[in-house]
Design a protein around this motif. Sequence first.
Motif, short mmCIF file in Angstrom:
data_model
loop_
_atom_site.label_atom_id
_atom_site.label_comp_id
_atom_site.label_asym_id
_atom_site.label_seq_id
_atom_site.Cartn_x
_atom_site.Cartn_y
_atom_site.Cartn_z
N HIS A 5 -11.57 -5.48 9.66
CA HIS A 5 -11.12 -6.39 10.72
C HIS A 5 -11.30 -7.84 10.29
CE1 HIS A 5 -11.53 -2.98 13.52
NE2 HIS A 5 -10.72 -3.67 14.31
N HIS A 6 -10.56 -8.69 10.94
CA HIS A 6 -10.96 -10.08 11.02
C HIS A 6 -12.05 -10.06 12.09
CE1 HIS A 6 -6.94 -11.88 9.41
NE2 HIS A 6 -7.79 -11.66 8.45
N GLY A 7 -13.26 -9.76 11.64
CA GLY A 7 -14.33 -9.43 12.58
C GLY A 7 -14.62 -10.52 13.58
N GLY A 46 -15.82 -11.46 3.38
CA GLY A 46 -15.23 -10.55 4.35
C GLY A 46 -13.99 -9.92 3.75
N ASP A 47 -13.58 -8.78 4.27
CA ASP A 47 -12.39 -8.13 3.71
C ASP A 47 -11.15 -8.98 3.94
OD1 ASP A 47 -12.94 -7.47 6.41
OD2 ASP A 47 -11.71 -5.66 6.34
N GLY A 48 -11.12 -9.71 5.06
CA GLY A 48 -9.97 -10.59 5.31
C GLY A 48 -10.00 -11.80 4.39
N ASN A 94 -15.32 -4.45 7.18
CA ASN A 94 -15.30 -3.94 8.55
C ASN A 94 -13.87 -3.68 9.02
OD1 ASN A 94 -14.43 -6.55 8.80
ND2 ASN A 94 -16.16 -7.26 10.04
N MET A 130 -18.05 -7.27 2.83
CA MET A 130 -18.47 -6.60 4.06
C MET A 130 -17.20 -6.06 4.70
SD MET A 130 -21.68 -7.05 3.97
CE MET A 130 -22.02 -7.61 2.32
MG LIG Z 1 -13.76 -8.40 8.01
#
Ligand SMILES: [Mg+2]
Lengths: 320, 246
Positions: free
Chosen positions: A204-206, A174-176, A202, A200
């Motif tokens: 966000h902290h999706g 994840g980006d976070g 997004n 991935m």
């Molecule tokens: Mg994310």
Amino acid sequence: MPERPASQDLLIGIGARFDDRVTGKPDEFAKRAKKIHIDVDPSSINKTVVVDYPIVGDVKRVLQELNRLVKPLDTREWLATIEEMRRKYPLTYREKKKLLPQFVIQQISEVTKGTAVVATGVGQHQMWVAQFYQFNTPRSIITSGGLGTMGFGLPAAIGAQFGRPDAVVWDIDGDGSFQMTAQELATAARHHLPIKVAIMNNQHHGMVRQWQDLFYEGRHAQSRLNPVDFVKLAEAYGCAGIRVEQKADVRRAIERAMSVHDRPTVLEFMVEEAENCWPMIAPGKSHDQMLGTYEALKQEGGIPQHRHAEPDEEAKLSLG
Amino acid sequence: MTTNMKGAHILVESLKREGVETVFGIPGGANLPTFDALHRSSLKVILTVHEQGAAHMADGYARATGKVGVCLATSGPGATNLVTGIATAFMDSIPVVAITGQVRTSVIGNDAFQEADTIGITRPVTKHSFLVKDPREMARVVKEAFYIASTGRPGPVLIDLPVDATVNEAEFVYPERVNIRGYRLHAEPEIPRDAIRNVAEAIARSRQPVIYAGAGVLHAGASAELAELARTTRIPGSPHRHRGAV
Ligand SMILES: [Mg+2]
Ligand SMILES: Cc1cc2nc3c(=O)[nH]c(=O)nc-3n(C[C@H](O)[C@H](O)[C@H](O)COP(=O)(O)OP(=O)(O)OC[C@H]3O[C@@H](n4cnc5c(N)ncnc54)[C@H](O)[C@@H]3O)c2cc1C
Ligand SMILES: Cc1ncc(C[n+]2csc(CCOP(=O)(O)OP(=O)(O)O)c2C)c(N)n1
């Protein structure tokens, strides 16, 4: 309520610790079933769920003994019931215009034929890896299950590649999560590891955002992330960087990454920000109260497009 | 004929006896002797950017291979940076040996430069930990650490090495076997035959059985036995896809 596998009459727990992510509300978990728990650690037994047949022992030795005693059962009717449920409630997701992470993971799974070693961060992408990457071999999903440590993916992938130099190793992140240990790209680049890092993105902290939408009336307290140019970041560390925004480019980008052998490749997938991970069981709820089931998704509109490939008979029996 | 070796060289020789090929970590004042000995050995030493990375790499190495992963950090901040990685391995029962530098024994407890109570800080997230004050204990401790990390329910083990234990000399004798009182029975409990017979009967009586298999199957190397159970009995699995037990 549709009938669910919770209507089993015997649950055979083997080297698994009845974690709260598995049981949901413990009192409601497989309520009708007698429970067996085989575990080498006595403190694991009766910790979350009280069982009827506790067996303290090493799984291998216990199963060798058990295999000498068991006989074939007539489970035809039961298997047919499960088959029917699988057909009625497949694991799937709804198509959207924007690039979806589930689709990307399915594509990585297809290109690597389910034989890659896949590390993950923690969050929605981690759940989607578990759902949509079709693992075919043991020791191939490397994920922080118990502690849920964001930042685990990249260094774990590096360690896996050192241990298995011939394996194809991916970090689906994840980006976070990725940003918590991203600096280890330097370690991977220095040793020319051919790992593939699929972010991935997004923005966000999706997973936090999903919970806020579901349980905090959509107030996004500190779950939005600042945009980062991950391609530039990759290049700064001497890695290859590829950005993908369109569905049509996904396959080619994955194949391109697979053809890089002398350094790490970072693939930044610009995915739908508002996508949620289904199904899920809310905290403190039971399996019957699952949210985002197939039926619920269908009612929301749109016919699900992607079904899991049906496993063949043998694969099902060997717990593939 | 016996030859004396520095504690750091005993450590490295012991790691080799345990089959270690690759270690991950960052040097600093308190573990420079160790890194110097590693540098002069055949082991592959991977410099990481952050100690958390070193711990996760050792963990990923262990998960992907089934062998014990090894990470190293200096005292104080090096050791505290490892903690998240050690806790991660602990929660998922992953065999990792973490080797930390420590201030010299004579100043432990004095708020010495880069001192932290590493054993105290990591106690709740390790399966076991050792403080080696004397190089004569080094080989035995390494042997026991690898044994404890990889047997029974696996988990991380920490070895804290005050710098004097790595520079002082001792004779190198690698123990043939471990002898940890009370542990073996815990790691390799006897097969409860009667209870297993009851389980077989419960299975024979069941009409709608389900297998819930977890990471313990991997740790035990029992994928084939699990597949055999499912095949013979024709019981479906809700396998722990999460880890790909089979
Ligand atoms: Mg994310
Ligand atoms: C956001 C998030 C969501 C999650 N959602 C889910 C989910 O939906 N479903 C899910 O399953 N998990 C989920 N997890 C993971 C979950 O938290 C646990 O990590 C996981 O369920 C534990 O799996 P396990 O019991 O198989 O393995 P472990 O936690 O590793 O436990 C292994 C067990 O096997 C025993 N054992 C070890 N070696 C042996 C041996 N040789 N012989 C006998 N026994 C042995 C151990 O004592 C232990 O009890 C999620 C994690 C995160 C971060
Ligand atoms: C070290 C750490 N801090 C905080 C959390 C809480 N947490 C769980 S998931 C998540 C968001 C993860 O975001 P990202 O990595 O981008 O994954 P996504 O859910 O967007 O796929 C957070 C903050 C955690 N698990 N680990």
